[in-house]
Design a protein around this motif. Sequence first.
Motif, PDB file in Angstrom:
ATOM      1  N   UNK A   1      74.349 -92.671  40.742  1.00 57.54           N
ATOM      2  CA  UNK A   1      72.916 -92.180  39.661  1.00 57.54           C
ATOM      3  C   UNK A   1      71.323 -93.085  40.214  1.00 57.54           C
ATOM      4  N   UNK A   2      71.872 -94.178  41.211  1.00 60.63           N
ATOM      5  CA  UNK A   2      70.488 -94.788  40.507  1.00 60.63           C
ATOM      6  C   UNK A   2      69.562 -95.069  41.833  1.00 60.63           C
ATOM      7  N   UNK A   3      70.600 -94.369  43.046  1.00 61.39           N
ATOM      8  CA  UNK A   3      70.215 -93.793  44.267  1.00 61.39           C
ATOM      9  C   UNK A   3      69.903 -94.908  45.315  1.00 61.39           C
ATOM     10  N   UNK A   4      70.548 -96.017  45.275  1.00 64.24           N
ATOM     11  CA  UNK A   4      71.136 -96.973  45.942  1.00 64.24           C
ATOM     12  C   UNK A   4      72.079 -97.035  46.898  1.00 64.24           C
ATOM     13  N   UNK A   5      72.610 -97.711  47.545  1.00 59.58           N
ATOM     14  CA  UNK A   5      73.715 -97.667  48.514  1.00 59.58           C
ATOM     15  C   UNK A   5      74.496 -98.955  47.954  1.00 59.58           C
ATOM     16  N   UNK A   6      76.274 -97.813  48.227  1.00 62.23           N
ATOM     17  CA  UNK A   6      77.154 -98.840  47.627  1.00 62.23           C
ATOM     18  C   UNK A   6      77.246-100.435  48.032  1.00 62.23           C
ATOM     19  N   UNK A   7      76.695-100.791  49.426  1.00 58.77           N
ATOM     20  CA  UNK A   7      76.424-102.155  49.493  1.00 58.77           C
ATOM     21  C   UNK A   7      76.031-103.235  48.757  1.00 58.77           C
ATOM     22  N   UNK A   8      75.044-102.155  48.493  1.00 56.25           N
ATOM     23  CA  UNK A   8      73.607-103.023  47.732  1.00 56.25           C
ATOM     24  C   UNK A   8      74.081-103.124  46.242  1.00 56.25           C
ATOM     25  N   UNK A   9      75.328-102.722  45.388  1.00 56.81           N
ATOM     26  CA  UNK A   9      74.863-102.811  44.465  1.00 56.81           C
ATOM     27  C   UNK A   9      76.861-103.830  44.538  1.00 56.81           C
ATOM     28  N   UNK A  10      77.788-102.927  45.770  1.00 57.93           N
ATOM     29  CA  UNK A  10      78.509-104.165  45.849  1.00 57.93           C
ATOM     30  C   UNK A  10      77.887-106.032  45.814  1.00 57.93           C
ATOM     31  N   UNK A  11      76.634-106.226  46.556  1.00 56.27           N
ATOM     32  CA  UNK A  11      76.043-107.751  46.440  1.00 56.27           C
ATOM     33  C   UNK A  11      76.105-107.714  45.043  1.00 56.27           C
ATOM     34  N   UNK A  12      74.989-106.652  44.068  1.00 54.53           N
ATOM     35  CA  UNK A  12      75.302-107.737  42.346  1.00 54.53           C
ATOM     36  C   UNK A  12      76.293-107.799  41.802  1.00 54.53           C
ATOM     37  N   UNK A  13      77.777-106.861  42.262  1.00 61.53           N
ATOM     38  CA  UNK A  13      78.904-106.859  41.027  1.00 61.53           C
ATOM     39  C   UNK A  13      79.108-108.539  42.364  1.00 61.53           C
ATOM     40  N   UNK A  14      79.451-108.428  42.932  1.00 65.17           N
ATOM     41  CA  UNK A  14      79.797-110.036  43.932  1.00 65.17           C
ATOM     42  C   UNK A  14      78.963-111.433  42.893  1.00 65.17           C
TER      43      UNK A  14
END
Length: 190
Positions: free
Chosen positions: A148-161
């Motif tokens: 939905x945000x047009x970002x990579x899953x790896x990018x969002x996973x870093x924020x989750x971490x």
Amino acid sequence: MLKIIRQALLILLFLTVLTGVAYPLAVTGLAQILFPSQANGSLIEHDGKALGSSLIGQPFADPKYFWSRPSATTPFANNSTSSTGSNLGPTNSALTDAVKQRIDALHAADPGNDAPTPVDLVTASGSGLDPEISPAAAQYQLARVARVRGRTQADVAKLVAEATEGRQFGILGEPRVNVLRLNLLLDGKL
């Protein structure tokens, strides 16, 4: 008799000052010195504006955000003045209906997600105000938020971490993700 009444009034006055003024001031002063953030509500701020507390869950319904654990508070979700659980047992039809509705809402927001639904995304906590979800619940929502945000899953996973906290003192509790902090990281406000 007058002497006894005077002594009783003096004791009342002394205990009122001690327990109603001195003790609360001492505890508040110590809390401000030793734990200033917690004593002031553990607020998360951006540009001098309070965005929320890291200790109280907030509702997120937009698919571009990670969703919090459901709240059982009344008359509206995440009502911090009404902390309570639902008190619904596992055989209660109202609970099973609510869980089914929550699963349907998760599937509607992310139709391609066929992973098992983490229990903390469909059941309310004892307080109804949990600010955190499990890492599994964050992982379950990761693809939807990234898409939905047009970002990579790896990018969002870093924020989750970055928003994931480990066990307290290394042994107590389970790892958890603060939803408000994570969503503010996604918005670039932290």
